[in-house]
Design a protein around this motif. Structure first.
Motif, PDB file in Angstrom:
ATOM      1  N   GLN A  57       0.819  -1.200   0.000  1.00  9.61           N
ATOM      2  CA  GLN A  57       0.000   0.000   0.000  1.00  9.61           C
ATOM      3  C   GLN A  57       0.858   1.257   0.000  1.00  9.61           C
ATOM      4  O   GLN A  57       0.480   2.267  -0.573  1.00  9.61           O
ATOM      5  CB  GLN A  57      -0.939   0.006   1.203  1.00  9.61           C
ATOM      6  N   ILE A  58       2.002   1.204   0.638  1.00  6.62           N
ATOM      7  CA  ILE A  58       2.889   2.363   0.672  1.00  6.62           C
ATOM      8  C   ILE A  58       3.611   2.516  -0.653  1.00  6.62           C
ATOM      9  O   ILE A  58       3.731   3.619  -1.179  1.00  6.62           O
ATOM     10  CB  ILE A  58       3.895   2.239   1.837  1.00  6.62           C
ATOM     11  N   THR A  59       4.077   1.399  -1.229  1.00  9.70           N
ATOM     12  CA  THR A  59       4.837   1.478  -2.474  1.00  9.70           C
ATOM     13  C   THR A  59       3.947   1.633  -3.700  1.00  9.70           C
ATOM     14  O   THR A  59       4.400   2.127  -4.722  1.00  9.70           O
ATOM     15  CB  THR A  59       5.728   0.230  -2.659  1.00  9.70           C
ATOM     16  N   GLN A  60       2.679   1.221  -3.606  1.00  7.49           N
ATOM     17  CA  GLN A  60       1.758   1.326  -4.730  1.00  7.49           C
ATOM     18  C   GLN A  60       0.435   1.932  -4.280  1.00  7.49           C
ATOM     19  O   GLN A  60      -0.594   1.277  -4.268  1.00  7.49           O
ATOM     20  CB  GLN A  60       1.504  -0.059  -5.332  1.00  7.49           C
ATOM     21  N   PRO A  61       0.433   3.213  -3.873  1.00  7.49           N
ATOM     22  CA  PRO A  61      -0.813   3.805  -3.384  1.00  7.49           C
ATOM     23  C   PRO A  61      -1.855   3.908  -4.489  1.00  7.49           C
ATOM     24  O   PRO A  61      -1.540   4.062  -5.657  1.00  7.49           O
ATOM     25  CB  PRO A  61      -0.389   5.189  -2.901  1.00  7.49           C
ATOM     26  N   SER A  62      -3.085   3.797  -4.078  1.00  7.81           N
ATOM     27  CA  SER A  62      -4.201   3.926  -5.003  1.00  7.81           C
ATOM     28  C   SER A  62      -4.316   5.364  -5.470  1.00  7.81           C
ATOM     29  O   SER A  62      -4.208   6.300  -4.688  1.00  7.81           O
ATOM     30  CB  SER A  62      -5.490   3.497  -4.307  1.00  7.81           C
ATOM     31  N   SER A  63      -4.561   5.561  -6.752  1.00 10.91           N
ATOM     32  CA  SER A  63      -4.682   6.922  -7.264  1.00 10.91           C
ATOM     33  C   SER A  63      -6.005   7.563  -6.876  1.00 10.91           C
ATOM     34  O   SER A  63      -6.135   8.778  -6.897  1.00 10.91           O
ATOM     35  CB  SER A  63      -4.544   6.905  -8.792  1.00 10.91           C
ATOM     36  N   SER A  64      -6.982   6.761  -6.502  1.00 13.82           N
ATOM     37  CA  SER A  64      -8.297   7.298  -6.155  1.00 13.82           C
ATOM     38  C   SER A  64      -8.400   7.743  -4.708  1.00 13.82           C
ATOM     39  O   SER A  64      -9.393   8.318  -4.314  1.00 13.82           O
ATOM     40  CB  SER A  64      -9.380   6.257  -6.454  1.00 13.82           C
ATOM     41  N   SER A  65      -7.374   7.453  -3.911  1.00 19.06           N
ATOM     42  CA  SER A  65      -7.447   7.785  -2.499  1.00 19.06           C
ATOM     43  C   SER A  65      -6.081   8.217  -1.995  1.00 19.06           C
ATOM     44  O   SER A  65      -5.070   7.674  -2.386  1.00 19.06           O
ATOM     45  CB  SER A  65      -7.930   6.567  -1.701  1.00 19.06           C
ATOM     46  N   THR A  66      -6.094   9.205  -1.115  1.00 23.09           N
ATOM     47  CA  THR A  66      -4.841   9.634  -0.509  1.00 23.09           C
ATOM     48  C   THR A  66      -4.551   8.849   0.749  1.00 23.09           C
ATOM     49  O   THR A  66      -3.476   8.917   1.283  1.00 23.09           O
ATOM     50  CB  THR A  66      -4.890  11.137  -0.160  1.00 23.09           C
ATOM     51  N   SER A  67      -5.524   8.089   1.221  1.00 22.09           N
ATOM     52  CA  SER A  67      -5.347   7.282   2.431  1.00 22.09           C
ATOM     53  C   SER A  67      -4.887   5.885   2.053  1.00 22.09           C
ATOM     54  O   SER A  67      -5.304   5.334   1.040  1.00 22.09           O
ATOM     55  CB  SER A  67      -6.671   7.202   3.193  1.00 22.09           C
ATOM     56  N   PHE A  68      -4.041   5.298   2.880  1.00 19.84           N
ATOM     57  CA  PHE A  68      -3.587   3.938   2.657  1.00 19.84           C
ATOM     58  C   PHE A  68      -4.578   2.930   3.219  1.00 19.84           C
ATOM     59  O   PHE A  68      -4.440   1.751   3.025  1.00 19.84           O
ATOM     60  CB  PHE A  68      -2.223   3.707   3.307  1.00 19.84           C
ATOM     61  N   ARG A  69      -5.566   3.369   3.961  1.00 17.00           N
ATOM     62  CA  ARG A  69      -6.506   2.465   4.619  1.00 17.00           C
ATOM     63  C   ARG A  69      -7.759   2.275   3.771  1.00 17.00           C
ATOM     64  O   ARG A  69      -8.180   3.135   3.019  1.00 17.00           O
ATOM     65  CB  ARG A  69      -6.915   3.035   5.975  1.00 17.00           C
ATOM     66  N   ASN A  70      -8.359   1.133   3.945  1.00 18.64           N
ATOM     67  CA  ASN A  70      -9.620   0.836   3.312  1.00 18.64           C
ATOM     68  C   ASN A  70     -10.703   1.665   4.006  1.00 18.64           C
ATOM     69  O   ASN A  70     -10.831   1.613   5.219  1.00 18.64           O
ATOM     70  CB  ASN A  70      -9.904  -0.668   3.468  1.00 18.64           C
ATOM     71  N   PRO A  71     -11.517   2.422   3.264  1.00 11.73           N
ATOM     72  CA  PRO A  71     -12.534   3.255   3.910  1.00 11.73           C
ATOM     73  C   PRO A  71     -13.590   2.442   4.662  1.00 11.73           C
ATOM     74  O   PRO A  71     -14.212   2.935   5.583  1.00 11.73           O
ATOM     75  CB  PRO A  71     -13.161   4.035   2.758  1.00 11.73           C
ATOM     76  N   ASN A  72     -13.806   1.179   4.305  1.00  9.22           N
ATOM     77  CA  ASN A  72     -14.769   0.329   4.993  1.00  9.22           C
ATOM     78  C   ASN A  72     -14.148  -0.418   6.165  1.00  9.22           C
ATOM     79  O   ASN A  72     -14.814  -1.202   6.817  1.00  9.22           O
ATOM     80  CB  ASN A  72     -15.371  -0.687   4.011  1.00  9.22           C
ATOM     81  N   HIS A  73     -12.898  -0.194   6.402  1.00  8.35           N
ATOM     82  CA  HIS A  73     -12.127  -0.891   7.444  1.00  8.35           C
ATOM     83  C   HIS A  73     -12.591  -0.486   8.833  1.00  8.35           C
ATOM     84  O   HIS A  73     -12.704   0.681   9.150  1.00  8.35           O
ATOM     85  CB  HIS A  73     -10.650  -0.561   7.215  1.00  8.35           C
ATOM     86  N   GLN A  74     -12.922  -1.472   9.642  1.00  8.85           N
ATOM     87  CA  GLN A  74     -13.294  -1.242  11.039  1.00  8.85           C
ATOM     88  C   GLN A  74     -12.054  -1.467  11.892  1.00  8.85           C
ATOM     89  O   GLN A  74     -11.443  -2.530  11.795  1.00  8.85           O
ATOM     90  CB  GLN A  74     -14.383  -2.224  11.458  1.00  8.85           C
ATOM     91  N   PRO A  75     -11.667  -0.511  12.724  1.00 13.81           N
ATOM     92  CA  PRO A  75     -10.481  -0.727  13.563  1.00 13.81           C
ATOM     93  C   PRO A  75     -10.740  -1.827  14.578  1.00 13.81           C
ATOM     94  O   PRO A  75     -11.879  -2.077  14.964  1.00 13.81           O
ATOM     95  CB  PRO A  75     -10.284   0.626  14.257  1.00 13.81           C
ATOM     96  N   PRO A  76      -9.682  -2.518  14.980  1.00 11.60           N
ATOM     97  CA  PRO A  76      -9.870  -3.584  15.960  1.00 11.60           C
ATOM     98  C   PRO A  76     -10.361  -3.018  17.285  1.00 11.60           C
ATOM     99  O   PRO A  76      -9.973  -1.924  17.698  1.00 11.60           O
ATOM    100  CB  PRO A  76      -8.485  -4.206  16.105  1.00 11.60           C
ATOM    101  N   GLY A  77     -11.225  -3.771  17.942  1.00 10.50           N
ATOM    102  CA  GLY A  77     -11.739  -3.356  19.238  1.00 10.50           C
ATOM    103  C   GLY A  77     -11.208  -4.259  20.332  1.00 10.50           C
ATOM    104  O   GLY A  77     -10.338  -5.107  20.112  1.00 10.50           O
ATOM    105  N   ALA A  78     -11.739  -4.094  21.527  1.00  9.56           N
ATOM    106  CA  ALA A  78     -11.301  -4.876  22.681  1.00  9.56           C
ATOM    107  C   ALA A  78     -11.506  -6.368  22.453  1.00  9.56           C
ATOM    108  O   ALA A  78     -10.712  -7.186  22.915  1.00  9.56           O
ATOM    109  CB  ALA A  78     -12.044  -4.425  23.933  1.00  9.56           C
ATOM    110  N   ASP A  79     -12.565  -6.727  21.713  1.00  5.65           N
ATOM    111  CA  ASP A  79     -12.816  -8.139  21.425  1.00  5.65           C
ATOM    112  C   ASP A  79     -11.737  -8.744  20.539  1.00  5.65           C
ATOM    113  O   ASP A  79     -11.576  -9.957  20.493  1.00  5.65           O
ATOM    114  CB  ASP A  79     -14.180  -8.323  20.765  1.00  5.65           C
ATOM    115  N   ASP A  80     -11.004  -7.912  19.814  1.00  5.70           N
ATOM    116  CA  ASP A  80      -9.904  -8.380  18.982  1.00  5.70           C
ATOM    117  C   ASP A  80      -8.576  -8.294  19.727  1.00  5.70           C
ATOM    118  O   ASP A  80      -7.716  -9.165  19.587  1.00  5.70           O
ATOM    119  CB  ASP A  80      -9.803  -7.531  17.707  1.00  5.70           C
ATOM    120  N   ILE A  81      -8.406  -7.241  20.503  1.00 12.82           N
ATOM    121  CA  ILE A  81      -7.121  -6.981  21.149  1.00 12.82           C
ATOM    122  C   ILE A  81      -6.834  -7.983  22.261  1.00 12.82           C
ATOM    123  O   ILE A  81      -5.717  -8.508  22.349  1.00 12.82           O
ATOM    124  CB  ILE A  81      -7.062  -5.531  21.659  1.00 12.82           C
TER     125      ILE A  81
END
Length: 148
Positions: free
Chosen positions: A53-77
């Motif tokens: 993602q860093i070496t080949q960033p998407s041209s449609s987005s300035t963010s390296f993260r998926n916009p639908n990405h849910q951050p991990p919560g306590a149930d994951d950590i």
């Protein structure tokens, strides 16, 4: 999931002289787990690694993260922290946690550092109470049961 950084921080707790230094390592291990989980989620949702993602960033987005990405919560950590503790197998962890409990200033046990400490206490308590032989007796042959 790469937990190398967190495992190293958990192993190094025993080498710290003060509760503040121990708590700092616990916090860094906790942050490392969060970063590793975020990287794993990004990799599975986009099909690329964080390096890709860093070496080949998407041209449609300035963010390296998926916009639908849910951050991990306590149930994951917490389960990931348990796995990191198992991998690290830090010496005298329970004793070090009791040392922190008795000698750390209460102000250090607030906020993110207190949350990381509480999670590690929960993970170690879970592992201390875990009956491995009982669980292994129930599940044999990779979960296929005795008749397989």
């Amino acid at each position: 999931i790469d937990l190398t950084y967190s495992v190293e921080k958990l192993k190094s707790i025993q080498h710290q002289a003060s509760p503040r230094q121990m708590l700092q390592n616990i916090l860094l291990a906790h942050r490392g787990i969060s970063i590793a989980l975020n990287a794993a989620v990004d990799e599975t949702t986009t099909g690329t690694t964080p390096v890709d993602q860093i070496t080949q960033p998407s041209s449609s987005s300035t963010s390296f993260r998926n916009p639908n990405h849910q951050p991990p919560g306590a149930d994951d950590i917490l389960p990931t922290l348990i796995l990191a503790v198992l991998r690290a197998h830090p010496q005298s962890l329970w004793k070090n946690l009791r040392f922190i409990e008795h000698f750390a200033p209460p102000s250090l046990l607030l906020g993110e550092m207190g949350y990381a400490y509480t999670n590690l206490c929960g993970a170690t308590h879970f592992l201390k109470k875990l009956d491995m032989e009982g669980h292994l007796a129930e599940v044999t042959l990779g979960g296929l049961g005795e008749g397989a």
